[in-house]
Write a protein that holds these residues in place. Structure first.
Motif, PDB file in Angstrom:
ATOM      1  N   CYS A  38       0.845  -1.209   0.000  1.00 51.81           N
ATOM      2  CA  CYS A  38       0.000   0.000   0.000  1.00 51.81           C
ATOM      3  C   CYS A  38       0.871   1.245   0.000  1.00 51.81           C
ATOM      4  N   PHE A  39       1.921   1.227   0.794  1.00 48.28           N
ATOM      5  CA  PHE A  39       2.821   2.376   0.856  1.00 48.28           C
ATOM      6  C   PHE A  39       3.421   2.648  -0.523  1.00 48.28           C
ATOM      7  N   ALA A  40       3.892   1.593  -1.187  1.00 47.26           N
ATOM      8  CA  ALA A  40       4.479   1.745  -2.519  1.00 47.26           C
ATOM      9  C   ALA A  40       3.443   2.217  -3.540  1.00 47.26           C
ATOM     10  N   ALA A  41       2.202   1.782  -3.387  1.00 49.59           N
ATOM     11  CA  ALA A  41       1.141   2.127  -4.347  1.00 49.59           C
ATOM     12  C   ALA A  41       0.644   3.553  -4.174  1.00 49.59           C
ATOM     13  N   THR A  42       1.066   4.243  -3.113  1.00 51.32           N
ATOM     14  CA  THR A  42       0.584   5.606  -2.858  1.00 51.32           C
ATOM     15  C   THR A  42       1.696   6.640  -2.798  1.00 51.32           C
ATOM     16  N   GLU A  43       2.946   6.227  -2.750  1.00 48.52           N
ATOM     17  CA  GLU A  43       4.031   7.163  -2.483  1.00 48.52           C
ATOM     18  C   GLU A  43       4.254   8.218  -3.562  1.00 48.52           C
ATOM     19  N   SER A  44       3.794   7.980  -4.778  1.00 46.20           N
ATOM     20  CA  SER A  44       3.994   8.956  -5.853  1.00 46.20           C
ATOM     21  C   SER A  44       3.047  10.153  -5.738  1.00 46.20           C
ATOM     22  N   GLY A  45       2.061  10.073  -4.851  1.00 43.67           N
ATOM     23  CA  GLY A  45       1.060  11.128  -4.738  1.00 43.67           C
ATOM     24  C   GLY A  45      -0.246  10.754  -5.404  1.00 43.67           C
ATOM     25  N   ALA A  46      -0.265   9.597  -6.049  1.00 39.25           N
ATOM     26  CA  ALA A  46      -1.472   9.090  -6.700  1.00 39.25           C
ATOM     27  C   ALA A  46      -1.534   7.580  -6.480  1.00 39.25           C
ATOM     28  N   ILE A  47      -2.732   7.044  -6.484  1.00 37.80           N
ATOM     29  CA  ILE A  47      -2.901   5.598  -6.378  1.00 37.80           C
ATOM     30  C   ILE A  47      -2.298   4.943  -7.619  1.00 37.80           C
ATOM     31  N   SER A  48      -1.475   3.911  -7.419  1.00 40.10           N
ATOM     32  CA  SER A  48      -0.867   3.196  -8.539  1.00 40.10           C
ATOM     33  C   SER A  48      -1.370   1.756  -8.566  1.00 40.10           C
ATOM     34  N   ILE A  49      -2.346   1.510  -9.417  1.00 44.91           N
ATOM     35  CA  ILE A  49      -2.865   0.157  -9.608  1.00 44.91           C
ATOM     36  C   ILE A  49      -1.752  -0.741 -10.148  1.00 44.91           C
ATOM     37  N   ALA A  50      -0.913  -0.195 -11.031  1.00 48.18           N
ATOM     38  CA  ALA A  50       0.188  -0.972 -11.614  1.00 48.18           C
ATOM     39  C   ALA A  50       1.131  -1.479 -10.531  1.00 48.18           C
ATOM     40  N   SER A  51       1.379  -0.659  -9.524  1.00 47.38           N
ATOM     41  CA  SER A  51       2.240  -1.078  -8.419  1.00 47.38           C
ATOM     42  C   SER A  51       1.627  -2.248  -7.661  1.00 47.38           C
ATOM     43  N   ARG A 152      -6.803  -2.658  10.778  1.00 42.55           N
ATOM     44  CA  ARG A 152      -6.868  -1.822   9.581  1.00 42.55           C
ATOM     45  C   ARG A 152      -5.646  -0.930   9.580  1.00 42.55           C
ATOM     46  N   VAL A 153      -4.992  -0.842   8.422  1.00 44.97           N
ATOM     47  CA  VAL A 153      -3.883   0.087   8.245  1.00 44.97           C
ATOM     48  C   VAL A 153      -4.163   0.845   6.953  1.00 44.97           C
ATOM     49  N   ALA A 154      -4.341   2.142   7.077  1.00 49.10           N
ATOM     50  CA  ALA A 154      -4.637   2.968   5.903  1.00 49.10           C
ATOM     51  C   ALA A 154      -3.461   3.885   5.609  1.00 49.10           C
ATOM     52  N   VAL A 155      -3.097   3.958   4.339  1.00 44.83           N
ATOM     53  CA  VAL A 155      -2.007   4.821   3.893  1.00 44.83           C
ATOM     54  C   VAL A 155      -2.595   5.815   2.900  1.00 44.83           C
ATOM     55  N   LEU A 156      -2.410   7.099   3.172  1.00 41.40           N
ATOM     56  CA  LEU A 156      -2.920   8.139   2.285  1.00 41.40           C
ATOM     57  C   LEU A 156      -1.815   8.597   1.347  1.00 41.40           C
ATOM     58  N   THR A 157      -2.186   8.961   0.139  1.00 39.22           N
ATOM     59  CA  THR A 157      -1.198   9.525  -0.773  1.00 39.22           C
ATOM     60  C   THR A 157      -0.687  10.823  -0.168  1.00 39.22           C
ATOM     61  N   PRO A 158       0.597  11.131  -0.358  1.00 35.98           N
ATOM     62  CA  PRO A 158       1.131  12.382   0.204  1.00 35.98           C
ATOM     63  C   PRO A 158       0.488  13.598  -0.456  1.00 35.98           C
ATOM     64  N   ARG A 159       0.332  14.623   0.320  1.00 36.10           N
ATOM     65  CA  ARG A 159      -0.219  15.890  -0.178  1.00 36.10           C
ATOM     66  C   ARG A 159       0.942  16.831  -0.481  1.00 36.10           C
ATOM     67  N   LYS A 160       0.863  17.503  -1.597  1.00 38.97           N
ATOM     68  CA  LYS A 160       1.900  18.483  -1.933  1.00 38.97           C
ATOM     69  C   LYS A 160       1.637  19.764  -1.164  1.00 38.97           C
ATOM     70  N   SER A 161       2.695  20.357  -0.652  1.00 39.07           N
ATOM     71  CA  SER A 161       2.572  21.629   0.061  1.00 39.07           C
ATOM     72  C   SER A 161       2.294  22.737  -0.929  1.00 39.07           C
TER      73      SER A 161
END
Length: 162
Positions: A38-51, A152-161
């Motif tokens: 989940c962390f890898a699928a969200t770290e770019s700032g968007a959900i990555s289904i491919a990841s 439950r462990v939820a990971v949110l995509t990072p928000r840009k400042s």
């Protein structure tokens, strides 16, 4: 903004709760692997289904009582080699990737939490712990019941400042 995202996490847990009673129990390593996915699928700032898919996750399809495929509903991913499920609120853009796992006992949640050491804040009144890991908001919580404990462990995509 973080509060609104965490409300999304809470809303996502409602459809997942009944499913956790049907799931097999997850071992701690499976939960950590799923969290890392989940962390890898969200770290770019968007959900990555491919990841997710490159890590062995496949989207579940839903059907009605007659076996007919149902469109819409929760976005659930399963892994053939792991017990946890991953639930997404979006398939692209900013969002939440949530690991939902049935566990043997709430002791497993305590073991999961202990792996983060003393860096975690105290839990809120419902037992949820919210923290940041590499700029991403993460929330973990014990869920389920005494008879069917889950976490439950939820990971949110990072928000840009701005």
């Amino acid at each position: 903004m973080l509060k609104r995202a965490l409300l999304t996490v809470a809303a996502l847990t409602l459809p997942a709760a009944p499913a956790s009673a049907q799931m097999r129990e997850a071992a701690l390593p499976e939960i950590f692997e799923s969290y890392n996915d989940c962390f890898a699928a969200t770290e770019s700032g968007a959900i990555s289904i491919a990841s997710l898919e490159s890590n062995g996750w496949a989207r579940a399809s839903m059907s009605d009582g007659d076996g007919e495929k149902v469109e819409g509903g929760p976005i659930i991913y399963g892994h053939t080699e792991r017990a946890p499920l991953i639930i997404l609120n979006e398939t692209e853009g900013a969002g939440v990737c949530m690991v939902n796992a049935r566990i043997k006992s709430f002791k497993v949640f305590e073991e999961f939490k202990a792996a983060f050491g003393d860096r975690l804040p105290k839990p809120d009144d419902e037992g949820s712990i919210t923290f940041f890991a590499d700029g991403q908001a993460v929330q973990m919580a014990p869920t389920g019941s005494r008879e069917a404990p889950a976490l439950r462990v939820a990971v949110l995509t990072p928000r840009k400042s701005s």
